[in-house]
Scaffold this motif. Structure first.
Motif, short mmCIF file in Angstrom:
data_model
loop_
_atom_site.label_atom_id
_atom_site.label_comp_id
_atom_site.label_asym_id
_atom_site.label_seq_id
_atom_site.Cartn_x
_atom_site.Cartn_y
_atom_site.Cartn_z
N HIS A 70 0.82 -1.22 0.00
CA HIS A 70 0.00 0.00 0.00
C HIS A 70 0.85 1.27 0.00
O HIS A 70 0.41 2.32 -0.48
N GLU A 115 2.79 6.79 -0.02
CA GLU A 115 2.37 7.09 1.36
C GLU A 115 2.99 6.07 2.31
O GLU A 115 3.70 5.17 1.89
N ASN A 125 1.17 4.83 5.34
CA ASN A 125 0.20 4.57 6.41
C ASN A 125 -0.50 3.21 6.32
O ASN A 125 -1.57 3.03 6.90
N HIS A 133 -4.04 1.63 8.43
CA HIS A 133 -5.25 0.98 7.92
C HIS A 133 -5.51 -0.32 8.67
O HIS A 133 -6.65 -0.66 8.99
ZN ZN Z 1 -3.34 4.78 3.00
#
Ligand code: ZN
Length: 138
Positions: A81, A85, A87, A91
């Motif tokens: 993911h 990014e 993060n 999630h």
């Molecule tokens: Zn994300």
């Protein structure tokens, strides 16, 4: 039937934090004038949670350690993911801690079990984010 809607805004200075939002939710309930019904509180972001548990700092530390074991923030490159990014872990932490809670309203009060409090769980902070409070009843 009456209904009430309000957004609670947060800007957590750290990446992760747990915030007791029970006072804000109680204030919403008072404002709504609803005496019998249901309160829904949900995070409006896919990297934050709303959950119910104890307001005990040791437990919150234990959650943080446990969540970091399950989905460590680093190395960020291990997550597919994380293209542009960082993060992906947030999630996953959100998924475990949950999106929303529902609390019964009885006699104008949040009808909690012993020690129950409502928390906003932030897993990717340092920006403005929000939770929704929706109350229905009479
Ligand atoms: Zn994300």
């Amino acid at each position: 039937m009456k209904s009430f809607r309000k957004e609670l805004w947060f800007e957590v200075p750290a990446r992760r934090a747990f915030i007791n939002i029970t006072p804000q939710v109680s204030k919403c309930l008072k404002e709504s004038g609803i005496k019998e019904g249901l309160v829904l509180v949900n995070a409006m972001h896919i990297t934050a949670s709303v959950f119910i548990n104890d307001d005990e700092s040791g437990l919150h530390h234990d959650y943080d350690v446990w969540l970091e074991k399950l989905a460590p923030h680093e190395p960020v490159s291990m997550y597919r993911h994380n293209v542009g990014e960082d993060n992906a872990d947030a999630h996953m932490k959100r998924q475990i801690m949950g999106r929303e809670v529902v609390v019964a309203v009885t006699d104008g009060k949040l009808d909690f079990g012993t020690w129950e409090q409502i928390f906003y769980g932030e897993f990717d902070g340092r920006r403005r984010k929000r939770a929704l409070v929706k109350i229905i009843g009479e």
